[in-house]
Design a protein around this motif. Structure first.
Motif, PDB file in Angstrom:
ATOM      1  N   ARG A   1      64.027  10.928  24.037  1.00 52.45           N
ATOM      2  CA  ARG A   1      63.845  10.167  23.100  1.00 52.45           C
ATOM      3  C   ARG A   1      64.960   9.691  22.413  1.00 52.45           C
ATOM      4  O   ARG A   1      65.664   8.339  22.237  1.00 52.45           O
ATOM      5  N   PHE A   2      65.508  10.825  22.026  1.00 56.05           N
ATOM      6  CA  PHE A   2      66.908  10.749  20.986  1.00 56.05           C
ATOM      7  C   PHE A   2      68.081  10.042  21.765  1.00 56.05           C
ATOM      8  O   PHE A   2      68.468   8.848  21.400  1.00 56.05           O
ATOM      9  N   LEU A   3      68.152  10.574  22.974  1.00 55.28           N
ATOM     10  CA  LEU A   3      69.442  10.104  23.805  1.00 55.28           C
ATOM     11  C   LEU A   3      69.187   8.616  24.296  1.00 55.28           C
ATOM     12  O   LEU A   3      69.966   7.854  24.304  1.00 55.28           O
ATOM     13  N   ALA A   4      68.050   8.248  24.472  1.00 49.97           N
ATOM     14  CA  ALA A   4      67.698   6.949  25.106  1.00 49.97           C
ATOM     15  C   ALA A   4      67.742   5.966  23.945  1.00 49.97           C
ATOM     16  O   ALA A   4      68.396   4.741  24.247  1.00 49.97           O
ATOM     17  N   SER A   5      67.912   6.144  22.655  1.00 48.70           N
ATOM     18  CA  SER A   5      68.061   5.109  21.789  1.00 48.70           C
ATOM     19  C   SER A   5      69.682   5.433  21.076  1.00 48.70           C
ATOM     20  O   SER A   5      70.334   4.233  20.756  1.00 48.70           O
TER      21      SER A   5
END
Length: 186
Positions: A134-138
């Motif tokens: 989730r963090f890397l996706a944003s």
């Protein structure tokens, strides 16, 4: 020795490898800019197979890789996964996980005797794709991955890969590239 007829273009990659000519060109969080980072690596590719998926038969290499900058004790990058060969479809695949929370399943066409092949993955693809936590996706979404492998006449092999990353910090796309030449050590 790995049988070329079963492992196709992956046969030459089976074994223990080291390379000290690595160059990582990527965004460095500490410096806040894209920079060149030389590295050394150790890679292990252990043969297995066959793996049967109904009519599909795969042969593969169990894959472990670690890379260090200079004389660092702890690697700055590691990967675990598989390289796979599907002789019937002449497809070579590489699926691996990076402990930052990224998963890549890349693939491409390659005849059995290929000494050079390219694998590709794209975010959102249902076949050869990229997933991020989730963090890397944003913050730093990997949208594209391209890797070309070349087996050299002297028994070494090399890779040149480009990962396209959408960095939220600059609102821009950054190409992260890695390349190295690997020599058999075992």
């Amino acid at each position: 020795m790995t049988d070329d007829a079963l492992w196709g273009p992956l046969a030459a990659l089976a074994g223990e490898w080291e390379g000290d000519e690595g160059l990582d060109v990527s965004y460095a969080n500490v410096e806040g800019k894209v920079k060149d980072t030389p590295y050394r690596e150790k890679t292990s590719l252990k043969p297995f197979g066959p793996v049967e998926n109904g009519a599909q038969v795969l042969y593969g290499l169990d894959y472990r890789m670690a890379a260090w900058r200079g004389d660092e004790e702890n690697p700055f990058h590691t990967e675990v996964g598989y390289w796979l060969w599907d002789a019937a479809d002449e497809q070579v695949m590489r699926c691996f996980v990076v402990p930052r929370g990224s998963l890549v399943m890349a693939g491409g066409d390659a005849p059995a005797g290929a000494k050079r092949f390219t694998m590709h993955a794209e975010c959102g693809s249902e076949t050869y794709g990229v997933l991020s936590n989730r963090f890397l996706a944003s913050a730093a979404r990997t949208s594209n991955y391209l890797c070309t492998v070349t087996v050299n006449p002297d028994g070494t092999w090399e890779y040149d890969e480009v990962t396209t990353v959408e960095h939220a910090r600059f609102g821009a796309v950054v190409e992260h590239s890695d390349r190295n030449v690997l020599r058999r050590v075992g």
